[in-house]
Design an enzyme around this catalytic site. Structure first.
Site, PDB file in Angstrom:
ATOM      1  N   GLY A 239     -10.581   0.768   9.593  1.00 36.62           N
ATOM      2  CA  GLY A 239     -11.456   1.832   9.101  1.00 36.62           C
ATOM      3  C   GLY A 239     -11.358   3.182   9.762  1.00 36.62           C
ATOM      4  N   GLU A 278      -8.078  -4.714  12.537  1.00 34.02           N
ATOM      5  CA  GLU A 278      -7.284  -4.649  11.302  1.00 34.02           C
ATOM      6  C   GLU A 278      -6.986  -3.209  10.912  1.00 34.02           C
ATOM      7  OE1 GLU A 278      -9.827  -6.635   8.491  1.00 34.02           O
ATOM      8  OE2 GLU A 278      -9.608  -8.592   9.460  1.00 34.02           O
ATOM      9  N   PRO A 279      -6.317  -2.444  11.758  1.00 34.16           N
ATOM     10  CA  PRO A 279      -6.073  -1.046  11.421  1.00 34.16           C
ATOM     11  C   PRO A 279      -4.987  -0.900  10.354  1.00 34.16           C
ATOM     12  CG  PRO A 279      -4.885  -1.599  13.418  1.00 34.16           C
ATOM     13  CD  PRO A 279      -5.679  -2.830  13.036  1.00 34.16           C
ATOM     14  N   GLY A 280      -5.199  -0.016   9.402  1.00 31.87           N
ATOM     15  CA  GLY A 280      -4.190   0.250   8.384  1.00 31.87           C
ATOM     16  C   GLY A 280      -3.799   1.711   8.411  1.00 31.87           C
ATOM     17  N   ARG A 281      -4.726   2.543   7.918  1.00 33.24           N
ATOM     18  CA  ARG A 281      -4.439   3.970   7.762  1.00 33.24           C
ATOM     19  C   ARG A 281      -4.000   4.628   9.069  1.00 33.24           C
ATOM     20  NH1 ARG A 281      -7.038   6.912   3.668  1.00 33.24           N
ATOM     21  NH2 ARG A 281      -8.629   5.279   3.636  1.00 33.24           N
ATOM     22  N   ARG A 317      -4.044   8.755  -4.906  1.00 33.74           N
ATOM     23  CA  ARG A 317      -5.233   9.103  -4.108  1.00 33.74           C
ATOM     24  C   ARG A 317      -5.949  10.367  -4.581  1.00 33.74           C
ATOM     25  NH1 ARG A 317      -5.596   9.989   0.657  1.00 33.74           N
ATOM     26  NH2 ARG A 317      -7.357   8.632   1.079  1.00 33.74           N
ATOM     27  N   TYR A 321      -9.616   9.383  -5.665  1.00 31.24           N
ATOM     28  CA  TYR A 321     -10.661   9.673  -4.666  1.00 31.24           C
ATOM     29  C   TYR A 321     -10.820  11.172  -4.407  1.00 31.24           C
ATOM     30  CZ  TYR A 321      -8.910   4.973  -3.330  1.00 31.24           C
ATOM     31  OH  TYR A 321      -8.459   3.684  -3.306  1.00 31.24           O
ATOM     32  N   CYS A 349       0.617  11.917 -18.912  1.00 33.47           N
ATOM     33  CA  CYS A 349      -0.106  12.519 -20.030  1.00 33.47           C
ATOM     34  C   CYS A 349      -1.610  12.352 -19.918  1.00 33.47           C
ATOM     35  CB  CYS A 349       0.422  11.936 -21.330  1.00 33.47           C
ATOM     36  SG  CYS A 349       2.193  12.189 -21.416  1.00 33.47           S
ATOM     37  N   GLU A 350      -2.171  12.739 -18.822  1.00 31.00           N
ATOM     38  CA  GLU A 350      -3.623  12.887 -18.717  1.00 31.00           C
ATOM     39  C   GLU A 350      -3.909  13.910 -17.629  1.00 31.00           C
ATOM     40  OE1 GLU A 350      -5.855   9.628 -16.585  1.00 31.00           O
ATOM     41  OE2 GLU A 350      -4.201   8.432 -17.375  1.00 31.00           O
TER      42      GLU A 350
END
Ligand code: LLP
Length: 424
Positions: A239, A278-281, A317, A321, A349-350
């Site tokens: 986190g 549990e580090p990810g980012r 992303r 977000y 196409c959006e």
């Protein structure tokens, strides 16, 4: 700190000029720096300063084989959320004894696979899952090491969609139920109950909510022990946030990781448990960029659209977000270069296929290369083939060398998995 920098006017990944990667592999392409991954892993481990801490890198942030192999060599374990991630971690050389399995919706097949593989721990999130796992493990003649994920009713994170610890979020068992379920688990034939887990959200840049959640967990540990139940492990999740909008030098928030380590040591002092993280980012985030090429500049009276060859299917992303990624031209602009406001958009196409609006950049022309910074976490791992676009390529750099650790998908691979129904 990361290893993407201008040298002689050209943006490099370590010792490799990005135009060389574009020429060899094409664009869009994710480019990862080995030295940055290694540095972040060590910075995190050293800041914890807990000799027997276990670091389970969150594979969901970036599951590229080269990235996992790089971390495996440093001794990292893996936090996984699907059978696919467990398989991939093992394939990358992370032994099952260093793998944990989290998630609210593990299927019976996945649980059986994980138990059979002999993984270190399953982070169970509900009573139903506990019952299912016990039956599966007992059926295999095993007792599976388990921690219970508690919902501390304390959420945090950079966006509502990535906050997980709140009472309204789907994750974990309620903390009011923790003692009852733990005692129940201690009597189940297929379960070796070891401790508790918590993960309250992602892109957290302020420690107070994490600290409150960890203190709540410590309270439960004392309550369980008072009942005579053994608690040997705590998994404190991931986190920690990283800066997305800061020009170089591009450090983690001042001392955030060190302050986190000190806070954890303080909260867990005297608990005598094995700690997992549990580090990810924080490991992968600024170890990667997305390299893309300008296709067109569509200048209208009131807006200037920079149409590039990367799209929301490659980096979702911003669309999902409203995330901010710095964008650097690969050719270093002159310090006094005039800046123009661009809306940076992809070919999909959006209108959500927009990476930035009104972003001030030096004048860019078709054929120019740009780099989205801090795209190493939740970039390629969230990519898709929307609009029948091929899955983006991924390249790992190590000093002067680079390799496509995931070559760009071919059209045969993209289209070849579909099957026509019999009735045609
Ligand atoms: N552990 C668990 C149980 C998790 O759910 C997560 C992330 C992590 C660890 C790793 O968290 P980190 O250290 O990376 O913050 N796609 C979103 C982020 C989703 C995070 C999901 N869970 C984004 O692009 O921002």
């Amino acid at each position: 700190m990361h290893h993407f920098a201008y040298r002689d006017g050209i943006l490099h990944a370590e010792d490799v000029p990005l135009p060389a990667i574009a020429a060899a592999i094409g664009t869009p392409t994710y480019v990862y720096s080995s030295a940055t991954l290694e540095r972040h892993y060590r910075v995190f481990r050293d800041a914890l300063a807990i000799p027997d801490a276990r670091i389970f890198y969150a594979v969901k942030a970036n599951g590229n084989l080269g990235v996992l192999m790089t971390l495996a060599r440093l001794g990292a374990g893996a936090d996984t959320v699907s059978e696919g991630e467990i398989r991939k971690a093992i394939a990358a050389g992370i032994p099952p004894e260093r793998i944990v399995f989290s998630g609210v919706g593990k299927t019976a097949e996945e649980l059986a696979y994980a138990v059979g593989a002999g993984i270190h721990q399953i982070n169970v999130e509900s009573e139903g899952e506990l019952e299912a796992l016990s039956a599966i493990a007992a059926g295999l003649g095993r007792r599976q090491a388990v921690v219970l994920r508690v919902n501390p009713e304390i959420g945090a994170g950079g966006h509502a969609k990535i906050t997980t610890g709140g009472a309204a979020n789907k994750f974990g068992i309620s903390f009011a139920e923790a003692e009852r379920l733990y005692a129940h688990a201690a009597n189940m034939p297929g379960i070796a109950i070891e401790g508790l887990a918590v993960h309250i959200g992602s892109q957290i840049d302020e420690l107070s909510a994490l600290e409150a959640a960890f203190r709540r967990l410590a309270e439960i540990v004392r309550g369980l022990r008072a009942q005579g139940l053994a608690v040997t492990r705590l998994d404190l999740g991931g986190g920690l946030g990283i800066p997305y909008a800061m020009s170089p030098p591009y450090e983690h928030g001042p001392g955030l990781i060190e302050a986190y380590g000190a806070m954890v040591r303080d909260v867990t002092a005297g608990l005598d448990v094995e700690l997992g993280f549990e580090p990810g980012r924080i490991i992968a985030g600024n170890a990667g960029i997305l390299l893309a090429r300008v296709l067109y500049v569509n200048a209208r009276a009131d807006r200037r659209f920079l149409v590039i060859d990367a799209a929301m299917n490659d980096l979702v992303r911003p669309a999902m977000y409203d995330a901010y990624h710095e964008i650097w031209p690969v050719s270093e602009p002159e310090p006094d270069a005039v800046r123009l406001a661009y809306d940076i958009v992809g070919p999909i196409c959006e209108s959500s296929d927009t990476f930035a609006t009104g972003r001030e950049l030096p004048a860019l022309a078709p054929g120019d290369l740009i780099a989205f910074k801090t795209a190493g976490a939740y970039g390629a791992s969230m990519s898709s083939t929307y609009n029948q676009r091929r899955l983006v390529a991924e390249v790992l750099v190590k000093e002067r060398q680079f390799a496509a650790t995931r070559p760009r998908q071919t059209y045969e691979e993209l289209l070849g998995t579909d099957r026509a129904p019999d009735w045609f």
